[in-house]
Enzyme design. Structure first.
Site, PDB file in Angstrom:
ATOM      1  N   ARG A  37       0.851  -1.182   0.000  1.00  0.00           N
ATOM      2  CA  ARG A  37       0.000   0.000   0.000  1.00  0.00           C
ATOM      3  C   ARG A  37       0.893   1.240   0.000  1.00  0.00           C
ATOM      4  O   ARG A  37       2.038   1.191   0.445  1.00  0.00           O
ATOM      5  CB  ARG A  37      -0.912   0.013   1.228  1.00  0.00           C
ATOM      6  CG  ARG A  37      -1.846  -1.178   1.324  1.00  0.00           C
ATOM      7  CD  ARG A  37      -2.611  -1.163   2.646  1.00  0.00           C
ATOM      8  NE  ARG A  37      -3.580  -2.245   2.734  1.00  0.00           N
ATOM      9  CZ  ARG A  37      -3.316  -3.477   3.168  1.00  0.00           C
ATOM     10  NH1 ARG A  37      -2.083  -3.774   3.591  1.00  0.00           N
ATOM     11  NH2 ARG A  37      -4.255  -4.394   3.207  1.00  0.00           N
ATOM     12  N   LYS A  94      -1.582  -2.441   7.483  1.00  0.00           N
ATOM     13  CA  LYS A  94      -2.572  -3.451   7.823  1.00  0.00           C
ATOM     14  C   LYS A  94      -2.042  -4.828   7.417  1.00  0.00           C
ATOM     15  O   LYS A  94      -1.482  -5.006   6.359  1.00  0.00           O
ATOM     16  CB  LYS A  94      -3.883  -3.168   7.086  1.00  0.00           C
ATOM     17  CG  LYS A  94      -4.576  -1.899   7.560  1.00  0.00           C
ATOM     18  CD  LYS A  94      -5.938  -1.759   6.949  1.00  0.00           C
ATOM     19  CE  LYS A  94      -5.867  -1.523   5.455  1.00  0.00           C
ATOM     20  NZ  LYS A  94      -7.212  -1.327   4.858  1.00  0.00           N
ATOM     21  N   HIS A 122      -2.779   2.794  -5.763  1.00  0.00           N
ATOM     22  CA  HIS A 122      -3.155   1.390  -5.641  1.00  0.00           C
ATOM     23  C   HIS A 122      -3.090   0.649  -6.982  1.00  0.00           C
ATOM     24  O   HIS A 122      -3.233  -0.571  -7.016  1.00  0.00           O
ATOM     25  CB  HIS A 122      -4.565   1.276  -5.052  1.00  0.00           C
ATOM     26  CG  HIS A 122      -4.555   0.894  -3.599  1.00  0.00           C
ATOM     27  ND1 HIS A 122      -3.657   1.413  -2.693  1.00  0.00           N
ATOM     28  CD2 HIS A 122      -5.328   0.027  -2.889  1.00  0.00           C
ATOM     29  CE1 HIS A 122      -3.898   0.894  -1.491  1.00  0.00           C
ATOM     30  NE2 HIS A 122      -4.898   0.039  -1.597  1.00  0.00           N
ATOM     31  N   ARG A 151      -0.527  -1.961  -6.921  1.00  0.00           N
ATOM     32  CA  ARG A 151      -0.933  -3.048  -6.020  1.00  0.00           C
ATOM     33  C   ARG A 151      -1.918  -3.979  -6.745  1.00  0.00           C
ATOM     34  O   ARG A 151      -1.792  -5.199  -6.681  1.00  0.00           O
ATOM     35  CB  ARG A 151      -1.557  -2.460  -4.755  1.00  0.00           C
ATOM     36  CG  ARG A 151      -2.044  -3.495  -3.733  1.00  0.00           C
ATOM     37  CD  ARG A 151      -2.456  -2.765  -2.451  1.00  0.00           C
ATOM     38  NE  ARG A 151      -3.214  -3.595  -1.544  1.00  0.00           N
ATOM     39  CZ  ARG A 151      -2.693  -4.433  -0.658  1.00  0.00           C
ATOM     40  NH1 ARG A 151      -1.377  -4.568  -0.599  1.00  0.00           N
ATOM     41  NH2 ARG A 151      -3.459  -5.129   0.149  1.00  0.00           N
ATOM     42  N   HIS A 176      -4.539  -9.388   3.109  1.00  0.00           N
ATOM     43  CA  HIS A 176      -6.004  -9.352   3.187  1.00  0.00           C
ATOM     44  C   HIS A 176      -6.488 -10.257   4.320  1.00  0.00           C
ATOM     45  O   HIS A 176      -6.035 -11.398   4.453  1.00  0.00           O
ATOM     46  CB  HIS A 176      -6.624  -9.831   1.877  1.00  0.00           C
ATOM     47  CG  HIS A 176      -6.513  -8.839   0.768  1.00  0.00           C
ATOM     48  ND1 HIS A 176      -6.601  -9.197  -0.567  1.00  0.00           N
ATOM     49  CD2 HIS A 176      -6.336  -7.498   0.769  1.00  0.00           C
ATOM     50  CE1 HIS A 176      -6.478  -8.122  -1.319  1.00  0.00           C
ATOM     51  NE2 HIS A 176      -6.315  -7.081  -0.527  1.00  0.00           N
ATOM     52  N   TYR A 186      -9.344 -10.278  -7.750  1.00  0.00           N
ATOM     53  CA  TYR A 186      -8.233 -10.206  -8.703  1.00  0.00           C
ATOM     54  C   TYR A 186      -8.164 -11.430  -9.608  1.00  0.00           C
ATOM     55  O   TYR A 186      -7.322 -11.490 -10.502  1.00  0.00           O
ATOM     56  CB  TYR A 186      -6.907 -10.064  -7.954  1.00  0.00           C
ATOM     57  CG  TYR A 186      -6.778  -8.777  -7.197  1.00  0.00           C
ATOM     58  CD1 TYR A 186      -6.617  -7.567  -7.860  1.00  0.00           C
ATOM     59  CD2 TYR A 186      -6.827  -8.761  -5.810  1.00  0.00           C
ATOM     60  CE1 TYR A 186      -6.506  -6.386  -7.164  1.00  0.00           C
ATOM     61  CE2 TYR A 186      -6.716  -7.571  -5.100  1.00  0.00           C
ATOM     62  CZ  TYR A 186      -6.553  -6.392  -5.781  1.00  0.00           C
ATOM     63  OH  TYR A 186      -6.449  -5.213  -5.090  1.00  0.00           O
TER      64      TYR A 186
END
Length: 305
Positions: free
Chosen positions: A153, A177, A250, A253, A276, A285
């Site tokens: 990120r 995260k 993003h 990413r 995630h 994805y």
């Protein structure tokens, strides 16, 4: 070859039947799709291939959508049209494939914007831009290479400290995260090493007052790079690379995740790399472009319809 559409349709169907050896069911599926397309073009007064424009293809798609054709059926039909136009171009009936830029309407679920591998290559090449100082261009190159290599990120990228990176092992610890350790490849390692050794000291020396000793990525004033700055860096590199898709931090990413899956990585591994909490987030994805998906199916499955 005669440019009359009915004759071209017959020649195309013979091509996929005899020369490509597709199954009878697959040939029938193409015939149904192209029949509707050619018939609709005839109703618009278009009888020759050379008269078709990209607007005509778009109008056909819009008309099909309004008539209640499902998104899946419309995507399959457009895939058939793409192949028909490529055939006409290969036979030198037309100079260009006017259907190439036409895509099916987006489904209700919005998928993230993803760059192709070629577009990423152009973006990364453009990061070493000539309109900035050597230090800034080396920083931008290292930043974007690392973001694509790790799928991090933007907050994780700007938050990187020297204590988070092992240059020899080519491992970075991301503390956003789902904090994880990520490997990064040779391209990112070389770009990062060159930046840290030759460019970062120059940027650090521009600081007024206390110098920034911990942050890896610095701005032109010797301070830690901000999220907004990364946004501008990516947009600028995209403009130089002539990437027409909307770009934001993003994007790399999203592209990292998609290219990993397309390269054979399993969903659980990519979930772990992206940090995630749920695999459902990663599964978005796994999309393949509908054109590719439908076209591969109807040309490969022995009982495709």
């Amino acid at each position: 070859m005669n440019g009359e559409l009915p004759m071209l349709e017959a020649r195309f169907l013979a091509h996929i039947d005899v020369e490509r050896g597709l199954s009878a069911a697959t040939v029938q599926a193409y015939e149904n799709d192209i029949d509707q397309y050619v018939r609709w073009l005839g109703e618009q007064g278009i009888a020759k291939a050379a008269s078709i424009t990209s607007n005509d293809v778009e109008d056909f798609v819009a008309a099909q959508s309004k008539s209640g054709t499902s998104a899946v059926s419309l995507a399959r039909r457009l895939a058939s049209i793409h192949m028909f136009h490529r055939f006409m171009q290969s036979e030198r009936v037309v100079a260009d494939d006017v259907s190439q830029s036409v895509r099916p309407p987006k489904s209700a679920e919005t998928l993230p914007e993803v760059l192709t591998v070629d577009e990423v290559q152009r973006l990364l090449d453009a990061a070493r831009h000539d309109d900035a100082s050597e230090a800034v261009s080396m920083r931008d190159s290292a930043l974007l290479e690392l973001m694509y290599a790790t799928g991090c990120r933007v907050s994780e990228a700007v938050g990187l400290d020297f204590t988070d990176v092992d240059m020899d092992a080519q491992v970075v610890r991301l503390t956003g995260k789902g904090a994880k350790q990520r490997l990064f490849g040779t391209y990112a390692a070389n770009a990062l090493r060159a930046y840290v050794e030759h460019a970062r000291p120059e940027l650090e020396n521009k600081a007024k007052g206390e110098r920034e000793r911990s942050a890896i990525f610095l701005n032109k004033r010797g301070k830690r790079l901000t999220r907004q700055s990364v946004w501008e860096i990516i947009k600028h590199a995209g403009a130089l690379a002539h990437v027409s898709k909307p770009l934001h931090p993003h994007t790399l990413r999203h592209s990292f995740a998609t290219h990993m899956l397309q390269g054979g990585a399993d969903v659980r591994t990519v979930q772990e790399l992206l940090g995630h909490a749920s695999v459902k987030t990663t599964q978005m994805y796994t999309h393949v472009s509908q054109d590719t998906l439908i076209e591969t199916y109807i040309t490969s499955h022995p009982r495709a319809k």
